[in-house]
Scaffold this motif. Structure first.
Motif, PDB file in Angstrom:
ATOM      1  N   GLY A   1      48.874  44.915  47.651  1.00 51.77           N
ATOM      2  CA  GLY A   1      46.749  45.482  47.620  1.00 51.77           C
ATOM      3  C   GLY A   1      46.162  44.482  48.731  1.00 51.77           C
TER       4      GLY A   1
ATOM      5  N   VAL B   1      40.786  40.716  44.053  1.00 50.49           N
ATOM      6  CA  VAL B   1      42.248  40.503  44.118  1.00 50.49           C
ATOM      7  C   VAL B   1      43.986  40.000  43.872  1.00 50.49           C
TER       8      VAL B   1
ATOM      9  N   ASP C   1      36.532  39.481  47.246  1.00 52.24           N
ATOM     10  CA  ASP C   1      37.784  40.667  47.997  1.00 52.24           C
ATOM     11  C   ASP C   1      38.917  40.309  47.301  1.00 52.24           C
TER      12      ASP C   1
ATOM     13  N   THR D   1      43.262  46.160  50.722  1.00 50.28           N
ATOM     14  CA  THR D   1      41.430  46.138  50.437  1.00 50.28           C
ATOM     15  C   THR D   1      40.645  44.950  51.034  1.00 50.28           C
TER      16      THR D   1
END
Length: 143
Positions: free
Chosen positions: A114, A91, A87, A118
């Protein structure tokens, strides 16, 4: 490996990752943004915490695998750690692509806001995704 040694190694890995990521991101955004440290610090903190978590869990999994049977909890945490690493990279790449090709503020928002959102979600999803299988039915392999 002793638990305390594992903690120290994970802390050193997290601190090193924080420092390098903060410097690289700050230097990368410096030509276009005056206060690029405001982007570099959140990304560096996210990278450092991801490295700390993943480093500890992966070392713990390695130690358990060396001893013999790996408990389900350790396997689930390992998959959660791998999900957070994936992730972080996805991202971060998406944020940089959005910044360079589309809207700069959207890319910065993804990097600054973000990532902290996340990363825990990816850890939870990775942990829960590994929980649905049973050992006798072809569950996650540990070695």
């Amino acid at each position: 490996m002793n638990t305390y040694v594992r903690i120290v190694v994970a802390l050193l890995l997290g601190a090193f990752t924080f420092a390098v990521t903060t410097l690289v991101v700050t230097a990368g955004f410096e030509p276009g943004i005056e206060f690029s440290l405001l982007i570099g610090l959140p990304v560096g903190v996210s990278a450092g915490l991801t490295a700390l978590f993943a480093g500890y869990v992966l070392l713990w999994h390695r130690d358990q695998a060396a001893v013999g049977e790996v408990p389900d909890r350790v396997v689930r945490l390992r998959l959660a750690a791998l999900a957070t690493i994936a992730d972080f990279f996805v991202v971060t790449v998406a944020g940089v692509i959005l910044y360079t090709l589309a809207d700069g503020s959207m890319g910065i928002g993804l990097l600054v806001a973000g990532l902290p959102v996340t990363l825990p979600l990816a850890a939870v999803v990775g942990y829960l995704a590994a929980g649905g299988s049973h050992r006798g039915q072809g569950g996650p392999r540990t070695q």
